[in-house]
Design a protein around this motif. Structure first.
Motif, PDB file in Angstrom:
ATOM      1  N   ARG A   3      15.241  12.685  35.555  1.00  0.00           N
ATOM      2  CA  ARG A   3      16.306  12.462  36.131  1.00  0.00           C
ATOM      3  C   ARG A   3      16.212  12.038  37.466  1.00  0.00           C
ATOM      4  O   ARG A   3      15.290  12.337  38.062  1.00  0.00           O
ATOM      5  CB  ARG A   3      17.277  13.649  36.162  1.00  0.00           C
ATOM      6  CG  ARG A   3      18.540  13.482  36.760  1.00  0.00           C
ATOM      7  CD  ARG A   3      19.365  14.771  36.710  1.00  0.00           C
ATOM      8  NE  ARG A   3      20.543  14.983  37.117  1.00  0.00           N
ATOM      9  CZ  ARG A   3      21.339  15.920  37.541  1.00  0.00           C
ATOM     10  NH1 ARG A   3      21.053  17.019  37.637  1.00  0.00           N
ATOM     11  NH2 ARG A   3      22.467  15.533  38.442  1.00  0.00           N
ATOM     12  N   ASP A   4      16.997  10.937  37.860  1.00  0.00           N
ATOM     13  CA  ASP A   4      17.056  10.350  39.182  1.00  0.00           C
ATOM     14  C   ASP A   4      17.876  11.400  40.033  1.00  0.00           C
ATOM     15  O   ASP A   4      18.952  11.695  39.742  1.00  0.00           O
ATOM     16  CB  ASP A   4      17.902   9.364  39.317  1.00  0.00           C
ATOM     17  CG  ASP A   4      17.807   8.410  40.582  1.00  0.00           C
ATOM     18  OD1 ASP A   4      17.294   9.078  41.528  1.00  0.00           O
ATOM     19  OD2 ASP A   4      18.543   7.405  40.832  1.00  0.00           O
ATOM     20  N   GLN A  30      11.088  12.152  42.020  1.00  0.00           N
ATOM     21  CA  GLN A  30      12.198  11.612  41.149  1.00  0.00           C
ATOM     22  C   GLN A  30      13.282  11.385  41.971  1.00  0.00           C
ATOM     23  O   GLN A  30      14.603  11.250  41.824  1.00  0.00           O
ATOM     24  CB  GLN A  30      12.583  12.806  40.317  1.00  0.00           C
ATOM     25  CG  GLN A  30      11.621  12.993  38.944  1.00  0.00           C
ATOM     26  CD  GLN A  30      11.822  14.382  38.081  1.00  0.00           C
ATOM     27  OE1 GLN A  30      11.050  15.059  38.040  1.00  0.00           O
ATOM     28  NE2 GLN A  30      13.180  14.365  37.751  1.00  0.00           N
ATOM     29  N   GLY A  31      13.061  11.559  43.615  1.00  0.00           N
ATOM     30  CA  GLY A  31      13.831  10.901  44.470  1.00  0.00           C
ATOM     31  C   GLY A  31      14.888  12.000  45.258  1.00  0.00           C
ATOM     32  O   GLY A  31      15.488  11.791  45.988  1.00  0.00           O
ATOM     33  N   ALA A  32      14.328  13.397  44.877  1.00  0.00           N
ATOM     34  CA  ALA A  32      15.116  14.403  45.560  1.00  0.00           C
ATOM     35  C   ALA A  32      14.694  14.357  46.987  1.00  0.00           C
ATOM     36  O   ALA A  32      13.288  14.273  47.289  1.00  0.00           O
ATOM     37  CB  ALA A  32      14.862  15.858  44.743  1.00  0.00           C
ATOM     38  N   VAL A 230      10.975  22.270  37.213  1.00  0.00           N
ATOM     39  CA  VAL A 230      11.364  21.135  37.383  1.00  0.00           C
ATOM     40  C   VAL A 230      12.636  20.404  36.244  1.00  0.00           C
ATOM     41  O   VAL A 230      13.479  20.123  36.903  1.00  0.00           O
ATOM     42  CB  VAL A 230      10.150  19.968  37.213  1.00  0.00           C
ATOM     43  CG1 VAL A 230      10.669  18.496  37.062  1.00  0.00           C
ATOM     44  CG2 VAL A 230       9.191  20.145  38.087  1.00  0.00           C
ATOM     45  N   HIS A 231      12.542  20.919  35.190  1.00  0.00           N
ATOM     46  CA  HIS A 231      13.720  20.861  34.177  1.00  0.00           C
ATOM     47  C   HIS A 231      15.089  21.457  34.572  1.00  0.00           C
ATOM     48  O   HIS A 231      15.814  20.834  34.501  1.00  0.00           O
ATOM     49  CB  HIS A 231      13.096  21.277  32.928  1.00  0.00           C
ATOM     50  CG  HIS A 231      14.134  21.493  31.666  1.00  0.00           C
ATOM     51  ND1 HIS A 231      14.765  20.286  31.296  1.00  0.00           N
ATOM     52  CD2 HIS A 231      14.738  22.692  31.171  1.00  0.00           C
ATOM     53  CE1 HIS A 231      15.803  20.796  30.519  1.00  0.00           C
ATOM     54  NE2 HIS A 231      15.758  21.989  30.186  1.00  0.00           N
ATOM     55  N   LEU A 232      14.882  22.879  34.881  1.00  0.00           N
ATOM     56  CA  LEU A 232      15.927  23.585  35.397  1.00  0.00           C
ATOM     57  C   LEU A 232      16.637  22.857  36.701  1.00  0.00           C
ATOM     58  O   LEU A 232      17.899  22.827  36.801  1.00  0.00           O
ATOM     59  CB  LEU A 232      15.587  24.922  35.595  1.00  0.00           C
ATOM     60  CG  LEU A 232      15.415  25.513  34.287  1.00  0.00           C
ATOM     61  CD1 LEU A 232      14.792  27.008  34.474  1.00  0.00           C
ATOM     62  CD2 LEU A 232      16.615  25.574  33.227  1.00  0.00           C
ATOM     63  N   ALA A 233      15.634  22.430  37.552  1.00  0.00           N
ATOM     64  CA  ALA A 233      16.233  21.809  38.997  1.00  0.00           C
ATOM     65  C   ALA A 233      16.856  20.445  38.557  1.00  0.00           C
ATOM     66  O   ALA A 233      17.964  19.966  39.480  1.00  0.00           O
ATOM     67  CB  ALA A 233      14.958  21.569  39.583  1.00  0.00           C
ATOM     68  N   THR A 234      16.547  19.756  37.588  1.00  0.00           N
ATOM     69  CA  THR A 234      17.217  18.413  37.159  1.00  0.00           C
ATOM     70  C   THR A 234      18.112  18.519  35.900  1.00  0.00           C
ATOM     71  O   THR A 234      18.573  17.447  35.502  1.00  0.00           O
ATOM     72  CB  THR A 234      15.966  17.421  36.775  1.00  0.00           C
ATOM     73  OG1 THR A 234      15.193  17.953  35.626  1.00  0.00           O
ATOM     74  CG2 THR A 234      15.023  17.446  37.953  1.00  0.00           C
ATOM     75  N   VAL A 235      18.367  19.666  35.466  1.00  0.00           N
ATOM     76  CA  VAL A 235      19.420  19.825  34.099  1.00  0.00           C
ATOM     77  C   VAL A 235      20.617  19.241  34.702  1.00  0.00           C
ATOM     78  O   VAL A 235      21.218  19.348  35.854  1.00  0.00           O
ATOM     79  CB  VAL A 235      19.428  21.178  33.651  1.00  0.00           C
ATOM     80  CG1 VAL A 235      20.346  21.958  34.673  1.00  0.00           C
ATOM     81  CG2 VAL A 235      20.229  20.955  32.330  1.00  0.00           C
ATOM     82  N   ALA A 236      21.194  18.148  33.804  1.00  0.00           N
ATOM     83  CA  ALA A 236      22.452  17.450  33.976  1.00  0.00           C
ATOM     84  C   ALA A 236      23.687  18.448  34.455  1.00  0.00           C
ATOM     85  O   ALA A 236      24.451  18.226  35.047  1.00  0.00           O
ATOM     86  CB  ALA A 236      22.729  16.371  32.991  1.00  0.00           C
TER      87      ALA A 236
END
Length: 282
Positions: A3-4, A30-32, A230-236
């Motif tokens: 995810r961006d 990822q841009g964060a 990482v997955h949970l930080a980027t979940v939509a």
């Protein structure tokens, strides 16, 4: 697909090594805008330099440093989209901090709770998703509201660690219960048995896992351990995982009986606020 994360601010504690270091790297790619926090500015220097930011630090055995960290984060971060409570430790013997708490409990649970509370208004305004590093060890944890610091019980490294990780899971679920009022969501996860520095102080069976060649063969690396963070930080949609516990990448995994008690979660929250001298109106 990644995810961006451009335009999103992610604060990660325990980012000077292990899965926190790896997650900070990946989320920055990822841009964060990643704000890494370690136990000291020296330990945080490498990841801070890599990300091109100033190091932030707090020794979680001193709650005064957690309060100072909160102030610095409020100055640096107008919004906090993700707050990852990832700092943790196994303590080889019973030690009482200068604040009067058993060290494992303070590092793994009380300090994150305090930081969350001190940042509450900013987190609520940001609709922050809180990601908390718990552990499969929570299954053997037992919350004793009258004996957090093992004053009456026999101390062991594994028992103290397990109790603190169970407290983290209950903390997660109480944040989630309050989401309609606060806008703050929360998810906990077990990263797996990771070949990192957390096991340095391990004793008994945990020593065999973390500090022997055979144990090392059974562990995963930091990149794999960081994957759920990482997955949970980027979940939509953070609401889709609100209050859940991930066993590595497996969503909504089974947890212990105590961890599923809303009554215990609320009682623990109230007791913790009292221990830390916090307002009980949130």
């Amino acid at each position: 697909m990644d995810r961006d994360m451009t335009g999103r601010t992610v604060v990660i504690t325990g980012a000077s090594s292990g899965i926190g270091f790896e997650a900070a790297r990946q989320l920055a790619r990822q841009g964060a805008t990643v704000v890494p926090v370690g136990p000291s500015k020296e330990s945080s220097a490498a990841i801070a330099a890599e990300l091109g930011v100033g190091p932030l630090a707090a020794d979680y055995t001193r709650l005064a440093e957690v309060r100072s960290l909160a102030g610095q984060l409020l100055e640096r971060c107008p919004t906090i989209d993700v707050l990852a409570h990832n700092a943790g430790a196994m303590v080889p013997e019973r030690r009482i901090t200068e604040d009067g708490h058993e060290t494992s409990l303070q590092i793994n649970y009380l300090a994150p709770f305090l930081l969350q509370s001190l940042l509450h208004e900013r987190l609520s305004a940001s609709r922050t998703h809180t990601v908390i590093t718990s552990s499969l060890a929570h299954w053997s944890g037992r919350i004793r509201l009258d004996d957090f610091s093992f004053d009456r019980r026999r101390y062991s490294t594994s028992a103290a660690y397990s109790d603190s990780k169970l407290a983290d899971l209950l903390f997660t679920r109480e944040i989630a219960r309050r989401t309609p009022q606060t806008g703050i969501t929360a998810t906990a996860f077990h990263p797996g048995v990771v070949n990192s520095s957390i096991g340095t102080g391990a004793a008994g069976i945990n020593h065999l896992i973390y500090n022997t060649r055979l144990g090392g063969m059974l562990m995963i690396d930091n990149k794999e351990g960081a994957a759920p963070l990482v997955h949970l930080a980027t979940v939509a949609d953070p609401h889709s995982v609100n209050g859940q516990y991930f066993n590595r990448m497996k969503a909504d995994s089974r947890t212990s009986k105590q961890s599923r008690s809303p009554e215990l979660a609320q009682r623990l929250w109230t007791r913790t606020e009292t221990m830390l001298g916090l307002s009980t109106n949130r």
